[in-house]
Design a protein around this motif. Structure first.
Motif, PDB file in Angstrom:
ATOM      1  N   GLN A  12       0.823  -1.199   0.000  1.00 17.86           N
ATOM      2  CA  GLN A  12       0.000   0.000   0.000  1.00 17.86           C
ATOM      3  C   GLN A  12       0.861   1.254   0.000  1.00 17.86           C
ATOM      4  O   GLN A  12       0.598   2.216  -0.746  1.00 17.86           O
ATOM      5  CB  GLN A  12      -0.925  -0.008   1.212  1.00 17.86           C
ATOM      6  CG  GLN A  12      -1.923   1.143   1.253  1.00 17.86           C
ATOM      7  CD  GLN A  12      -2.824   1.079   2.477  1.00 17.86           C
ATOM      8  OE1 GLN A  12      -2.343   1.107   3.613  1.00 17.86           O
ATOM      9  NE2 GLN A  12      -4.123   0.975   2.263  1.00 17.86           N
ATOM     10  N   ALA A  13       1.902   1.279   0.807  1.00 19.90           N
ATOM     11  CA  ALA A  13       2.763   2.459   0.894  1.00 19.90           C
ATOM     12  C   ALA A  13       3.512   2.701  -0.409  1.00 19.90           C
ATOM     13  O   ALA A  13       3.624   3.847  -0.880  1.00 19.90           O
ATOM     14  CB  ALA A  13       3.753   2.286   2.046  1.00 19.90           C
ATOM     15  N   VAL A  14       4.028   1.651  -1.026  1.00 21.60           N
ATOM     16  CA  VAL A  14       4.740   1.816  -2.306  1.00 21.60           C
ATOM     17  C   VAL A  14       3.787   2.345  -3.371  1.00 21.60           C
ATOM     18  O   VAL A  14       4.123   3.245  -4.143  1.00 21.60           O
ATOM     19  CB  VAL A  14       5.360   0.479  -2.757  1.00 21.60           C
ATOM     20  CG1 VAL A  14       5.929   0.606  -4.169  1.00 21.60           C
ATOM     21  CG2 VAL A  14       6.462   0.047  -1.791  1.00 21.60           C
ATOM     22  N   GLY A  15       2.572   1.798  -3.407  1.00 23.70           N
ATOM     23  CA  GLY A  15       1.601   2.257  -4.397  1.00 23.70           C
ATOM     24  C   GLY A  15       1.192   3.694  -4.192  1.00 23.70           C
ATOM     25  O   GLY A  15       1.033   4.453  -5.152  1.00 23.70           O
ATOM     26  N   GLU A  16       1.013   4.090  -2.936  1.00 28.14           N
ATOM     27  CA  GLU A  16       0.564   5.457  -2.652  1.00 28.14           C
ATOM     28  C   GLU A  16       1.676   6.475  -2.827  1.00 28.14           C
ATOM     29  O   GLU A  16       1.442   7.598  -3.289  1.00 28.14           O
ATOM     30  CB  GLU A  16       0.015   5.534  -1.228  1.00 28.14           C
ATOM     31  CG  GLU A  16      -1.299   4.778  -1.035  1.00 28.14           C
ATOM     32  CD  GLU A  16      -1.795   4.826   0.390  1.00 28.14           C
ATOM     33  OE1 GLU A  16      -1.019   5.267   1.275  1.00 28.14           O
ATOM     34  OE2 GLU A  16      -2.956   4.430   0.632  1.00 28.14           O
ATOM     35  N   LEU A  17       2.924   6.098  -2.469  1.00 33.09           N
ATOM     36  CA  LEU A  17       4.038   7.045  -2.504  1.00 33.09           C
ATOM     37  C   LEU A  17       4.857   6.953  -3.784  1.00 33.09           C
ATOM     38  O   LEU A  17       5.638   7.858  -4.089  1.00 33.09           O
ATOM     39  CB  LEU A  17       4.946   6.812  -1.292  1.00 33.09           C
ATOM     40  CG  LEU A  17       4.263   6.998   0.076  1.00 33.09           C
ATOM     41  CD1 LEU A  17       5.210   6.616   1.207  1.00 33.09           C
ATOM     42  CD2 LEU A  17       3.784   8.444   0.247  1.00 33.09           C
ATOM     43  N   GLY A  18       4.691   5.837  -4.528  1.00 34.33           N
ATOM     44  CA  GLY A  18       5.387   5.702  -5.808  1.00 34.33           C
ATOM     45  C   GLY A  18       6.870   5.456  -5.692  1.00 34.33           C
ATOM     46  O   GLY A  18       7.617   5.648  -6.666  1.00 34.33           O
ATOM     47  N   SER A  19       7.329   5.037  -4.523  1.00 29.71           N
ATOM     48  CA  SER A  19       8.765   4.872  -4.305  1.00 29.71           C
ATOM     49  C   SER A  19       9.000   3.924  -3.150  1.00 29.71           C
ATOM     50  O   SER A  19       8.346   4.039  -2.102  1.00 29.71           O
ATOM     51  CB  SER A  19       9.410   6.236  -4.018  1.00 29.71           C
ATOM     52  OG  SER A  19      10.685   6.091  -3.441  1.00 29.71           O
ATOM     53  N   VAL A  20       9.959   2.987  -3.329  1.00 30.70           N
ATOM     54  CA  VAL A  20      10.309   2.087  -2.241  1.00 30.70           C
ATOM     55  C   VAL A  20      10.987   2.853  -1.113  1.00 30.70           C
ATOM     56  O   VAL A  20      10.742   2.601   0.064  1.00 30.70           O
ATOM     57  CB  VAL A  20      11.213   0.949  -2.749  1.00 30.70           C
ATOM     58  CG1 VAL A  20      11.699   0.095  -1.575  1.00 30.70           C
ATOM     59  CG2 VAL A  20      10.463   0.074  -3.739  1.00 30.70           C
ATOM     60  N   SER A  21      11.844   3.810  -1.468  1.00 26.62           N
ATOM     61  CA  SER A  21      12.553   4.563  -0.434  1.00 26.62           C
ATOM     62  C   SER A  21      11.583   5.374   0.416  1.00 26.62           C
ATOM     63  O   SER A  21      11.719   5.424   1.649  1.00 26.62           O
ATOM     64  CB  SER A  21      13.593   5.491  -1.077  1.00 26.62           C
ATOM     65  OG  SER A  21      12.972   6.416  -1.956  1.00 26.62           O
ATOM     66  N   LYS A  22      10.601   6.011  -0.222  1.00 25.83           N
ATOM     67  CA  LYS A  22       9.614   6.781   0.547  1.00 25.83           C
ATOM     68  C   LYS A  22       8.756   5.859   1.397  1.00 25.83           C
ATOM     69  O   LYS A  22       8.405   6.188   2.540  1.00 25.83           O
ATOM     70  CB  LYS A  22       8.742   7.598  -0.397  1.00 25.83           C
ATOM     71  CG  LYS A  22       9.476   8.732  -1.104  1.00 25.83           C
ATOM     72  CD  LYS A  22       8.540   9.496  -2.031  1.00 25.83           C
ATOM     73  CE  LYS A  22       9.268  10.631  -2.746  1.00 25.83           C
ATOM     74  NZ  LYS A  22       8.381  11.358  -3.682  1.00 25.83           N
ATOM     75  N   ALA A  23       8.393   4.687   0.852  1.00 26.45           N
ATOM     76  CA  ALA A  23       7.606   3.728   1.619  1.00 26.45           C
ATOM     77  C   ALA A  23       8.402   3.231   2.817  1.00 26.45           C
ATOM     78  O   ALA A  23       7.859   3.086   3.916  1.00 26.45           O
ATOM     79  CB  ALA A  23       7.191   2.560   0.726  1.00 26.45           C
ATOM     80  N   ALA A  24       9.693   2.972   2.610  1.00 30.43           N
ATOM     81  CA  ALA A  24      10.535   2.497   3.706  1.00 30.43           C
ATOM     82  C   ALA A  24      10.606   3.533   4.818  1.00 30.43           C
ATOM     83  O   ALA A  24      10.504   3.201   6.007  1.00 30.43           O
ATOM     84  CB  ALA A  24      11.940   2.179   3.179  1.00 30.43           C
ATOM     85  N   ALA A  25      10.765   4.800   4.437  1.00 27.94           N
ATOM     86  CA  ALA A  25      10.832   5.860   5.438  1.00 27.94           C
ATOM     87  C   ALA A  25       9.512   5.959   6.201  1.00 27.94           C
ATOM     88  O   ALA A  25       9.499   6.145   7.424  1.00 27.94           O
ATOM     89  CB  ALA A  25      11.162   7.187   4.768  1.00 27.94           C
ATOM     90  N   ALA A  26       8.392   5.845   5.481  1.00 27.43           N
ATOM     91  CA  ALA A  26       7.077   5.952   6.127  1.00 27.43           C
ATOM     92  C   ALA A  26       6.843   4.804   7.096  1.00 27.43           C
ATOM     93  O   ALA A  26       6.134   4.967   8.092  1.00 27.43           O
ATOM     94  CB  ALA A  26       5.972   5.988   5.071  1.00 27.43           C
TER      95      ALA A  26
END
Length: 317
Positions: A12-26
């Protein structure tokens, strides 16, 4: 590998943020760990979930399906936790409410933000009325604003309370150059030769209700299409066809008109789950929606004029 909640949260986080790095941070993890986990999820499901490019991560068709299911599952788990919290007497950390249109969603969100300031309000939009009803019955929603045609009432599942928000007439929507647009109020007989675009039956039974009303009036109009949303409005706007709408509805490039003696009416309801955290809030939520609907009348001149003539028929204003 078994799919766990943390895996769904990552997708869900990768899909919403469009980035693995942003999802990891979240999610308070590292990018390499998130990348490895996503790869294992894709291997387990047997299909890539995202397409990688310089612009970011774009869901594949399978990825879109998994994201949708993840949203449903994670919301259900949050709802379960909120219900457990509510049973202890503390304020819930999250409540979920749903509706088809923005007006009741905004009204409910604004009221709950004031009444439960420490509670997160999750909004769900759903076009099918019966789905909203079933979601409240299943505990997936704590409250929902729904509508039913008078004489065609919805069946409520056990464990659901209802409050009436109000009753409104159903108006006709058309292009401003349609021959019927020149009239302040349309006679039922004027509709005999009209061509129509109606909502699909699975949304709220509009075609069935319309057919019954026409049969009672002794006319048989032509329903050319059953479409929803922008497609329906395009045919009404360009093709000289008519549609049905709520009286406060506003559409660019279209006008609305009442039908004399109000042959079709809609009843707005507020549903609340009896064992959910919003038990006992039904009337207050209904009042918040009622007040917002009444305010919108001021922006709908045709409806405002109708109310001046027919006020006893409605409890919305």
């Amino acid at each position: 590998m078994e799919i766990e909640l943390r895996h769904l949260k990552l997708v869900q986080a990768v899909g919403e943020l469009g980035s693995v790095s942003k999802a990891a941070a979240a999610l308070s993890t590292t990018q390499p760990a998130a990348t490895r986990q996503l790869r294992r999820i894709e291997d387990s499901l047997g299909s890539p979930l995202f397409e990688r490019s310089a612009e970011g991560m774009t869901p594949t068709p399978v990825g879109e399906m998994v994201m949708a299911r993840a949203h449903t599952v994670l919301t259900a788990v949050e709802t379960l936790c909120a219900d457990a919290e509510q049973s202890t007497g503390s304020a819930p950390s999250i409540v979920t409410v749903g509706a088809r249109t923005g007006t009741p969603l905004i009204a409910m969100a604004e009221y709950l933000d004031r009444a439960l300031p420490a509670t997160r309000v999750v909004l769900e939009s759903e076009t099918r009325m019966q789905t909203l009803v079933d979601m409240v019955g299943a505990g997936l929603l704590h409250a929902a604003a729904v509508s039913e045609f008078v004489g065609w009432e919805v069946d409520l599942p056990a464990g659901v309370d209802k409050q009436t928000v109000g009753v409104e007439p159903v108006f006709v929507v058309m292009a401003p150059d349609h021959p019927l647009a020149q009239y302040e109020e349309i006679q039922v007989s004027d509709l005999a030769d009209a061509r129509w675009v109606l909502q699909p039956t699975d949304l709220d039974r509009e075609p069935d209700v319309f057919a019954q009303a026409c049969a009672r009036a002794g006319i048989r109009p032509t329903v050319e299409h059953t479409l929803r949303g922008a497609a329906a409005l395009a045919f009404i706007r360009e093709g000289g066809r008519l549609g049905l709408c709520y009286p406060t509805a506003r559409f660019d490039g279209l006008v609305t008109r009442p039908v004399r003696r109000c042959p079709v009416r809609v009843r707005h309801l507020m549903l609340t789950a009896q064992r959910g955290p919003l038990q006992g809030y039904g009337e207050r939520l209904a009042r918040s929606v009622r007040e917002r609907m009444a305010a919108e009348v001021q922006m709908a001149p045709a409806y405002d004029a109708w109310l001046e003539r027919e006020r006893p028929l409605t409890s919305v204003s």
